[in-house]
Scaffold this active site. Structure first.
Site, PDB file in Angstrom:
ATOM      1  N   HIS A   1       1.047  -1.286   0.165  1.00 17.11           N
ATOM      2  CA  HIS A   1       0.110  -0.052  -0.337  1.00 17.11           C
ATOM      3  C   HIS A   1       0.829   1.323  -0.247  1.00 17.11           C
ATOM      4  O   HIS A   1       2.117   1.221  -0.257  1.00 17.11           O
ATOM      5  CB  HIS A   1      -1.122  -0.040   1.136  1.00 17.11           C
TER       6      HIS A   1
ATOM      7  N   HIS B   1       1.505   3.989   2.091  1.00 18.83           N
ATOM      8  CA  HIS B   1       1.788   4.167   2.990  1.00 18.83           C
ATOM      9  C   HIS B   1       3.464   4.639   2.913  1.00 18.83           C
ATOM     10  O   HIS B   1       4.052   3.503   2.561  1.00 18.83           O
ATOM     11  CB  HIS B   1       1.575   4.285   5.033  1.00 18.83           C
TER      12      HIS B   1
ATOM     13  N   ASP C   1       5.645   4.058   5.563  1.00 16.02           N
ATOM     14  CA  ASP C   1       6.268   3.104   6.073  1.00 16.02           C
ATOM     15  C   ASP C   1       6.756   2.274   5.632  1.00 16.02           C
ATOM     16  O   ASP C   1       7.155   1.203   6.026  1.00 16.02           O
ATOM     17  CB  ASP C   1       6.367   3.589   7.753  1.00 16.02           C
ATOM     18  N   HIS C   2       6.001   1.638   4.011  1.00 12.38           N
ATOM     19  CA  HIS C   2       6.273   0.434   3.128  1.00 12.38           C
ATOM     20  C   HIS C   2       6.522   0.603   2.190  1.00 12.38           C
ATOM     21  O   HIS C   2       7.157   0.035   1.507  1.00 12.38           O
ATOM     22  CB  HIS C   2       4.226   0.278   3.071  1.00 12.38           C
TER      23      HIS C   2
ATOM     24  N   HIS D   1      -7.981  -0.658   5.095  1.00 12.36           N
ATOM     25  CA  HIS D   1      -6.653  -0.017   5.994  1.00 12.36           C
ATOM     26  C   HIS D   1      -6.407   1.752   4.530  1.00 12.36           C
ATOM     27  O   HIS D   1      -6.077   2.493   4.755  1.00 12.36           O
ATOM     28  CB  HIS D   1      -5.498  -0.625   5.856  1.00 12.36           C
TER      29      HIS D   1
ATOM     30  N   ASP E   1      -0.400  -3.666   6.354  1.00 11.38           N
ATOM     31  CA  ASP E   1      -0.981  -3.402   7.526  1.00 11.38           C
ATOM     32  C   ASP E   1      -2.841  -3.626   7.196  1.00 11.38           C
ATOM     33  O   ASP E   1      -4.018  -2.939   8.158  1.00 11.38           O
ATOM     34  CB  ASP E   1      -1.049  -1.376   7.180  1.00 11.38           C
TER      35      ASP E   1
ATOM     36  N   HIS F   1       4.462  -5.047  10.277  1.00  8.65           N
ATOM     37  CA  HIS F   1       5.202  -4.440  11.409  1.00  8.65           C
ATOM     38  C   HIS F   1       4.987  -5.391  12.505  1.00  8.65           C
ATOM     39  O   HIS F   1       4.292  -6.050  13.194  1.00  8.65           O
ATOM     40  CB  HIS F   1       4.215  -3.264  12.296  1.00  8.65           C
TER      41      HIS F   1
HETATM   42 FE    FE Z   1       2.762   0.709   8.397  1.00  5.92          FE
HETATM   43 ZN    ZN Z   2      -0.012   1.793   6.818  1.00  7.73          ZN
END
Ligand code: FE
Ligand code: ZN
Length: 267
Positions: free
Chosen positions: A55, A57, A59-60, A113, A130, A169
């Site tokens: 996805h 975001h 942080d990915h 999400h 996520d 995570h």
């Molecule tokens: Fe994340």
């Molecule tokens: Zn995410």
């Protein structure tokens, strides 16, 4: 054969390398920072051929452009997220196949999400970002409880029990602490909490230095069905706990999931 490497990134993210030993080709899944991924690829001597994003975001997928430029490889994500996933080159959608050397993976579309979230299902292993976490699920930012219910309980829960669940995570300990408030008499959950506490007691100060022993991921689809409160709408104990806090909750699984998500958001 297939080899999976877990690379700890940022503060609690998992980046994965899926390797086909026969061809030495590898794909990276969800890379927020480049340096640890580059180091692992060099150490293993594998040839990176694809970047997969679950996805948009950062942080990915924040390291997609740097990795794509360095290795000259495509960046794959859901077709609807062409404008949001950095470095995006190739869109995929529900049911499509992709290949890493001789390995095949199927794309499963699981919006909730985010509206462009996908999972990549390799033989015996699902990479679900996520959406499904070990012992929990992601926040519903761009969807509804109904969509999250479909993702978790109609799509991911139907994978074979032994399927390894590689999520985005290391959140398992706090997820399970919340789960235990809803099902304190679930024996499988009590046992899992104890296991995870033991594993996390040995955690390194810096997540980048994490040992394999402290990683509680992967779990399995069977573990999640037995203990994950977002997959437990059929548990009378869970429903009673939810209704003690949110009395008007209807018994259908999407409504129960929505109530559990609302409780977890405040936990
Ligand atoms: Fe994340
Ligand atoms: Zn995410």
């Amino acid at each position: 054969g297939m080899r999976i490497e877990r690379v700890p990134t940022l503060r609690d993210n998992y980046t994965y390398l899926v390797i086909d030993p026969a061809s030495n080709e590898a794909a990276v899944i969800d890379a927020p920072e480049a340096a640890p991924v580059i180091a692992r690829i060099a150490k293993l001597g594998v040839r990176l051929t694809k970047i997969l994003s679950t996805h948009h975001h950062l942080d990915h997928c924040g390291a997609n452009p740097e990795l794509a430029a360095r290795y000259g490889v495509p960046v794959i994500g859901h077709v609807s997220d062409a404008e949001r996933i950095p470095g995006f080159t190739d869109g995929v959608d529900e049911g499509e196949q992709l290949h890493v050397g001789g390995l095949s993976a199927e794309v499963v579309f699981i919006p909730a999400h985010t509206r462009g979230h996908v999972a990549y299902v390799f033989p015996g292993a699902v990479f679900c970002g996520d959406t499904l976490f070990a012992g929990g699920c992601g926040r519903i930012f761009e969807g509804t409880p109904q969509l999250m219910h479909e993702a978790l309980n109609l799509k991911l829960a139907r994978l074979p029990d032994a399927t390894l669940v590689y999520c985005g995570h290391e959140y398992t300990e706090s997820n399970l602490r919340f789960a235990l408030t809803l099902e304190p008499r679930n024996a499988a959950l009590v046992e899992r909490v104890a296991q995870v506490k033991r594993a996390r007691a040995g955690a390194a100060a810096d997540w980048h230095d994490a040992s394999e022993a402290e990683m509680t991921v992967p779990s399995t689809i069977a573990d999640e069905r037995a203990t994950n409160p977002f997959m437990r709408a059929s548990s009378p104990e869970l429903l009673a706990s939810v209704r003690a806090l949110l009395p008007a909750t209807p018994a259908d699984p999407a409504s129960v999931l929505g109530a559990v998500r609302a409780l977890k958001d405040k936990f």
